[in-house]
Structures are given as C-alpha cells and as structure tokens.
Write a protein that holds these residues in place. Structure first.
Motif, PDB file in Angstrom:
ATOM      1  N   UNK A  21      30.500 -28.533  62.912  1.00 42.42           N
ATOM      2  CA  UNK A  21      30.014 -29.505  61.938  1.00 42.42           C
ATOM      3  C   UNK A  21      28.562 -29.187  61.623  1.00 42.42           C
ATOM      4  N   UNK A  22      28.149 -29.355  60.367  1.00 43.26           N
ATOM      5  CA  UNK A  22      26.793 -28.959  59.978  1.00 43.26           C
ATOM      6  C   UNK A  22      25.723 -29.878  60.548  1.00 43.26           C
ATOM      7  N   UNK A  23      24.542 -29.300  60.769  1.00 41.85           N
ATOM      8  CA  UNK A  23      23.400 -30.105  61.188  1.00 41.85           C
ATOM      9  C   UNK A  23      22.349 -30.197  60.077  1.00 41.85           C
ATOM     10  N   UNK A  24      22.621 -29.514  58.954  1.00 42.77           N
ATOM     11  CA  UNK A  24      21.696 -29.575  57.827  1.00 42.77           C
ATOM     12  C   UNK A  24      22.457 -29.310  56.532  1.00 42.77           C
ATOM     13  N   UNK A  25      22.194 -30.147  55.532  1.00 41.78           N
ATOM     14  CA  UNK A  25      22.755 -29.949  54.202  1.00 41.78           C
ATOM     15  C   UNK A  25      21.611 -29.961  53.199  1.00 41.78           C
ATOM     16  N   UNK A  26      21.599 -28.981  52.312  1.00 42.07           N
ATOM     17  CA  UNK A  26      20.649 -28.969  51.204  1.00 42.07           C
ATOM     18  C   UNK A  26      21.474 -29.083  49.932  1.00 42.07           C
ATOM     19  N   UNK A  27      21.248 -30.156  49.179  1.00 43.92           N
ATOM     20  CA  UNK A  27      22.005 -30.442  47.964  1.00 43.92           C
ATOM     21  C   UNK A  27      21.090 -30.331  46.760  1.00 43.92           C
ATOM     22  N   UNK A  28      21.526 -29.585  45.762  1.00 47.10           N
ATOM     23  CA  UNK A  28      20.714 -29.385  44.555  1.00 47.10           C
ATOM     24  C   UNK A  28      21.539 -29.672  43.311  1.00 47.10           C
ATOM     25  N   UNK A  29      20.872 -30.295  42.347  1.00 47.05           N
ATOM     26  CA  UNK A  29      21.464 -30.468  41.024  1.00 47.05           C
ATOM     27  C   UNK A  29      20.392 -30.115  40.005  1.00 47.05           C
ATOM     28  N   UNK A  30      20.751 -29.254  39.061  1.00 50.45           N
ATOM     29  CA  UNK A  30      19.802 -28.807  38.037  1.00 50.45           C
ATOM     30  C   UNK A  30      20.237 -29.348  36.688  1.00 50.45           C
TER      31      UNK A  30
ATOM     32  N   UNK B 238      16.143 -27.790  33.103  1.00 48.79           N
ATOM     33  CA  UNK B 238      15.644 -26.926  34.171  1.00 48.79           C
ATOM     34  C   UNK B 238      15.079 -27.700  35.341  1.00 48.79           C
ATOM     35  N   UNK B 239      14.911 -29.018  35.194  1.00 41.99           N
ATOM     36  CA  UNK B 239      14.418 -29.847  36.299  1.00 41.99           C
ATOM     37  C   UNK B 239      15.505 -29.970  37.365  1.00 41.99           C
ATOM     38  N   UNK B 240      15.070 -30.124  38.616  1.00 41.60           N
ATOM     39  CA  UNK B 240      16.001 -30.113  39.741  1.00 41.60           C
ATOM     40  C   UNK B 240      15.779 -31.292  40.664  1.00 41.60           C
ATOM     41  N   UNK B 241      16.886 -31.808  41.195  1.00 43.35           N
ATOM     42  CA  UNK B 241      16.853 -32.753  42.304  1.00 43.35           C
ATOM     43  C   UNK B 241      17.254 -31.976  43.544  1.00 43.35           C
TER      44      UNK B 241
ATOM     45  N   UNK C 115      34.750 -18.910  59.498  1.00 44.12           N
ATOM     46  CA  UNK C 115      35.502 -19.792  58.599  1.00 44.12           C
ATOM     47  C   UNK C 115      34.894 -21.192  58.476  1.00 44.12           C
ATOM     48  N   UNK C 116      33.598 -21.311  58.784  1.00 44.23           N
ATOM     49  CA  UNK C 116      32.919 -22.581  58.564  1.00 44.23           C
ATOM     50  C   UNK C 116      32.451 -22.634  57.115  1.00 44.23           C
ATOM     51  N   UNK C 117      32.539 -23.796  56.539  1.00 49.05           N
ATOM     52  CA  UNK C 117      32.113 -23.986  55.156  1.00 49.05           C
ATOM     53  C   UNK C 117      30.588 -23.890  55.079  1.00 49.05           C
ATOM     54  N   UNK C 118      30.072 -22.963  54.256  1.00 47.09           N
ATOM     55  CA  UNK C 118      28.621 -22.814  54.149  1.00 47.09           C
ATOM     56  C   UNK C 118      28.088 -23.105  52.744  1.00 47.09           C
ATOM     57  N   UNK C 119      28.974 -23.100  51.740  1.00 46.10           N
ATOM     58  CA  UNK C 119      28.554 -23.442  50.375  1.00 46.10           C
ATOM     59  C   UNK C 119      29.649 -24.238  49.694  1.00 46.10           C
ATOM     60  N   UNK C 120      29.226 -25.276  48.974  1.00 42.42           N
ATOM     61  CA  UNK C 120      30.138 -26.077  48.164  1.00 42.42           C
ATOM     62  C   UNK C 120      29.505 -26.240  46.792  1.00 42.42           C
ATOM     63  N   UNK C 121      30.280 -25.989  45.753  1.00 45.68           N
ATOM     64  CA  UNK C 121      29.865 -26.278  44.378  1.00 45.68           C
ATOM     65  C   UNK C 121      30.849 -27.317  43.869  1.00 45.68           C
ATOM     66  N   UNK C 122      30.365 -28.540  43.704  1.00 45.17           N
ATOM     67  CA  UNK C 122      31.269 -29.642  43.389  1.00 45.17           C
ATOM     68  C   UNK C 122      30.520 -30.743  42.652  1.00 45.17           C
ATOM     69  N   UNK C 123      31.151 -31.268  41.598  1.00 44.16           N
ATOM     70  CA  UNK C 123      30.593 -32.397  40.840  1.00 44.16           C
ATOM     71  C   UNK C 123      29.153 -32.135  40.411  1.00 44.16           C
TER      72      UNK C 123
ATOM     73  N   UNK D 271      26.924 -30.420  41.815  1.00 45.93           N
ATOM     74  CA  UNK D 271      26.009 -30.269  42.936  1.00 45.93           C
ATOM     75  C   UNK D 271      26.305 -28.965  43.654  1.00 45.93           C
ATOM     76  N   UNK D 272      25.247 -28.255  44.049  1.00 46.02           N
ATOM     77  CA  UNK D 272      25.361 -27.069  44.890  1.00 46.02           C
ATOM     78  C   UNK D 272      24.869 -27.446  46.283  1.00 46.02           C
ATOM     79  N   UNK D 273      25.731 -27.265  47.272  1.00 48.31           N
ATOM     80  CA  UNK D 273      25.436 -27.707  48.628  1.00 48.31           C
ATOM     81  C   UNK D 273      25.450 -26.509  49.564  1.00 48.31           C
ATOM     82  N   UNK D 274      24.371 -26.345  50.336  1.00 50.96           N
ATOM     83  CA  UNK D 274      24.296 -25.329  51.386  1.00 50.96           C
ATOM     84  C   UNK D 274      24.385 -26.042  52.723  1.00 50.96           C
ATOM     85  N   UNK D 275      25.313 -25.617  53.575  1.00 51.36           N
ATOM     86  CA  UNK D 275      25.509 -26.209  54.889  1.00 51.36           C
ATOM     87  C   UNK D 275      25.041 -25.232  55.959  1.00 51.36           C
ATOM     88  N   UNK D 276      24.295 -25.733  56.955  1.00 51.14           N
ATOM     89  CA  UNK D 276      23.821 -24.923  58.074  1.00 51.14           C
ATOM     90  C   UNK D 276      24.354 -25.497  59.375  1.00 51.14           C
TER      91      UNK D 276
END
Length: 197
Positions: free
Chosen positions: A172-181, A185-188, A150-158, A160-165
């Motif tokens: 609590x996560x030790x790594x977050x990968x945040x992407x916005x497309x 087609x260009x991505x941050x 039941x730990x949060x591993x993905x968030x789609x918000x505002x 942004x797509x966020x993957x939590x590890x």
C-alpha cells in the motif's frame, strides 16, 4: 453506490480545508466502530489513516496534518487549525455530510463536494481518493502503470495524474502526488503523505 461516490468526495473536502492552514498537530482521534464485520461488508473500507497533506494551487498553498477514520459507509476526518477556524471535524453518513468547528459552527450538505464548496468556495474534483490510497483505480477507464512487483505506481483518471510511492516492500502506498493541469497551463498539486495506517 451513490454514497460510495460521496465518500470519495470526502478527500476533496480534506484537501481543500487544508489549503491555508499551517502545520498543526492532530488531537484525539475520532471514535470508530471496532465491532466485527457483518456478512457482506468490505474489510478494505474499514481503515484509519494519519498523515500530512500539502496543497499548491495557482493562488494558494499550505499543509496540515489529518486523521481519517473510515467504517464502511461512515467516516470522520479531524483537522486542527484549518483556515484559522480551530479544531474541525468532518463526518459523513448516507445522505448527510457535516463540518463542525467552534468558529464556523455546523455546516451540512448532502454530499462532500457540496460541503467543500460551501466551506471553501471552490471545488476540487478528487473523487477517487478512497480507492487511490488503497492502490486501486476507481473506474475501468483508468490508465495504469505498475512496477516490477506489480504495484500500482501511476494512475491517470478523471483528469488527474497520480504518482504512488511505497516504502520498501509495502503493498500500500505511503505517498500520493496528484496533479491536475488546466488548459491555461495552471496546475493543482496535492501531496498526501500516509504516516500511519
């Protein structure tokens, strides 16, 4: 409430100011209040994070180390070597956010987002990172995915797509990968490593 949103923009300033930096070590931590919490204060809003942040955009990329101290409505982020301007301190309290370095001097704004634009010339709409690093969505509109524990591993918000590890059984996560497309087609892509809490 308004300042809570402003504090969330702080991470955007940290991310953007890290864009063109090389890997630098962080110096002495900014001071943080260690007094006992008063009635009504949120213990989750008094924390310290240290780690590394990497940013990749269509035009630039880079990484840096950061130290972020949060004490309710006040914060301090220390960065070294950012954009070649040496030691940089970003601090905020209700209605005022400042960036100070030996080469740029003092830059101030009423919100971290405005400060970010003045310092870097662009805006990264990462408005919810203070919640994401605590494994929480910022709004009721967020789309969430959890693991078997039941730990949060993905968030789609505002937009942004966020993957939590997580490390081992941590909550609590030790790594977050945040992407916005973008529509083009260009991505941050922003990778936030939390090495110490």
């Amino acid at each position: 409430m308004m300042f809570q949103a402003q504090v969330k923009y702080l991470a955007a300033a940290c991310v953007a100011l890290s864009l063109l930096s090389g890997c630098q070590t962080v110096g002495k931590k900014p001071a943080i209040n260690t007094a006992p919490l008063e009635a009504g204060q949120d213990p989750t809003k008094q924390f310290s994070l240290e780690g590394k942040i990497g940013v990749k955009t269509p035009k630039q990329s880079g990484s840096a180390f950061y130290t972020w101290q949060q004490d309710q409505d006040q914060f301090s982020i220390q960065l070294n070597g950012i954009l070649g301007i040496g030691k940089t301190i970003i601090e905020g309290q209700p209605g005022q956010v400042t960036l100070d370095s030996s080469k740029t001097g003092l830059i101030s704004a009423t919100t971290p987002e405005e400060l970010l634009e003045r310092a870097t010339g662009w805006i990264a709409p990462i408005t919810y990172i203070i919640d994401w690093v605590r494994a929480q969505p910022a709004t009721n509109e967020a789309e969430l995915e959890r693991d078997e524990q039941q730990r949060l591993i993905k968030i789609n918000e505002a937009d942004w797509n966020v993957d939590l590890s997580y490390a081992d059984q941590d909550t609590l996560p030790n790594k977050l990968i945040m992407r916005q497309t973008y529509q083009s087609g260009e991505e941050i892509k922003i990778t936030l490593l939390i090495q110490k809490r």
